[in-house]
Design an enzyme around this catalytic site. Sequence first.
Site, PDB file in Angstrom:
ATOM      1  N   ASP A 106     -50.792 -23.828  -2.923  1.00  8.96           N
ATOM      2  CA  ASP A 106     -49.718 -23.517  -3.864  1.00  8.96           C
ATOM      3  C   ASP A 106     -50.209 -22.347  -4.715  1.00  8.96           C
ATOM      4  O   ASP A 106     -51.100 -22.506  -5.541  1.00  8.96           O
ATOM      5  CB  ASP A 106     -49.435 -24.753  -4.732  1.00  8.96           C
ATOM      6  CG  ASP A 106     -48.373 -24.496  -5.807  1.00  8.96           C
ATOM      7  OD1 ASP A 106     -47.883 -23.347  -5.916  1.00  8.96           O
ATOM      8  OD2 ASP A 106     -48.041 -25.454  -6.543  1.00  8.96           O
ATOM      9  N   TRP A 136     -49.267 -29.843 -11.319  1.00  9.40           N
ATOM     10  CA  TRP A 136     -48.588 -29.450 -10.080  1.00  9.40           C
ATOM     11  C   TRP A 136     -49.289 -30.024  -8.860  1.00  9.40           C
ATOM     12  O   TRP A 136     -48.650 -30.461  -7.913  1.00  9.40           O
ATOM     13  CB  TRP A 136     -48.448 -27.929  -9.984  1.00  9.40           C
ATOM     14  CG  TRP A 136     -47.617 -27.379 -11.104  1.00  9.40           C
ATOM     15  CD1 TRP A 136     -48.011 -26.495 -12.066  1.00  9.40           C
ATOM     16  CD2 TRP A 136     -46.242 -27.696 -11.404  1.00  9.40           C
ATOM     17  NE1 TRP A 136     -46.969 -26.245 -12.939  1.00  9.40           N
ATOM     18  CE2 TRP A 136     -45.885 -26.963 -12.556  1.00  9.40           C
ATOM     19  CE3 TRP A 136     -45.282 -28.532 -10.812  1.00  9.40           C
ATOM     20  CZ2 TRP A 136     -44.601 -27.035 -13.120  1.00  9.40           C
ATOM     21  CZ3 TRP A 136     -44.016 -28.604 -11.372  1.00  9.40           C
ATOM     22  CH2 TRP A 136     -43.691 -27.866 -12.515  1.00  9.40           C
ATOM     23  N   LYS A 169     -42.600 -16.975 -11.071  1.00  8.61           N
ATOM     24  CA  LYS A 169     -43.792 -16.671 -11.859  1.00  8.61           C
ATOM     25  C   LYS A 169     -44.259 -15.225 -11.648  1.00  8.61           C
ATOM     26  O   LYS A 169     -44.641 -14.576 -12.592  1.00  8.61           O
ATOM     27  CB  LYS A 169     -44.938 -17.636 -11.506  1.00  8.61           C
ATOM     28  CG  LYS A 169     -44.553 -19.108 -11.557  1.00  8.61           C
ATOM     29  CD  LYS A 169     -44.828 -19.766 -12.901  1.00  8.61           C
ATOM     30  CE  LYS A 169     -44.097 -21.089 -13.090  1.00  8.61           C
ATOM     31  NZ  LYS A 169     -44.368 -22.123 -12.102  1.00  8.61           N
TER      32      LYS A 169
END
Length: 354
Positions: free
Chosen positions: A167, A100, A191
């Site tokens: 993030d 990511w 999530k």
Amino acid sequence: MKKHNFSAGPCILPAEVMKKASEAVLELDGIGLSLIEISHRSKEFVAVMEKARSLALELLGLEGKGYQALYLQGGASLQFLMLAYNLLENKAGYLNTGTWSSNALKEAKFIGNAIEIASSKDKNFNYIPKDFDIPTDLDYLHLTSNNTIFGTQIKKFPKTGVPLVCDMSSDIFSRQLDFSSFDLIYAGAQKNMGPAGTTLVVIKEDLLGKVSRQIPSMLNYKVHIGKDSMFNTPAVFPVYVCMLTLQWLKDMGGIAAIEEINEKKAKLIYSEIDLNPLFQGFANKEDRSSMNATFTLTDEKLKDTFDAMWKEAGINGLNGHRSVGGYRASMYNALTLESVGVLVDVMSDLERKA
Ligand SMILES: *Cc1c(COP(=O)(O)O)cnc(C)c1O
């Protein structure tokens, strides 16, 4: 029977949130209409959006500190681009701790000069780089607090005068941090907050308005702030579910309360991984994530037996990401300590049988 859901994302949500959310799809609070068939400008939905925004700031301890919370679309992946569009003028630094982070850096490069300042790619991202130099002339430093795929987590955040962008898709609202040390936090909902379809963005407002480029409306944080996160039709159902999840978290005592449970879950699984000779942890011990535990079998011949055993025990979503292999137990906020106990029992049963 409900399975023990260790899915990495989209993932488990609290049972009572699921129940309330499904009821609201049929009829919202006795108004004779479904949540998903009313105008997003109705007073009912405006109240939902306002509550979802204020709960986020309240739980993070950021109320009255110059921050705004937005619920945007396009996932965390659009934020990779959007944050650079709004913040990158001269140079941005990226700590590369996994897939990511790499993607975030790749997207920022479409906008300007984005550089990798440290990486753990040399060991397939099984650790968090430390003691790296942070140039003082960065517009921002981008971090990924929890590396969902590799199972590592930043425990100590770098101290720097440079604005911090993070993030937090896979560990937001899971542990106490000084959230005011970050200037921009973003997280895809799926999530730890709600269904896929919305992304929470928490921004310190004075960070904005410093770049010289023109920013198209949909990519402009200021435009979304000016419209109270309703510049266009928001993802009404995902935002509603996020609101319910944040209310659930607040009612149980907030981040401090859930952190205690998350630590117990992590301790339980990691002590089994460490003590059971049939399993080997993937991530460096001091960096391992309390959300995603990655591990492999020491003897691949046991794979079929182990897979059959955990499936038989009602466990779902344990296969590791293809770039790591093995297994990944994702233990987000809504997963109970009892579910982790079921997995640990299966792991010790395997040792007994093998
Ligand atoms: C899942 C994930 C993403 C991608 O989120 P999308 O909403 O699918 O774009 C980004 N960062 C992290 C840390 C993630 O876990």
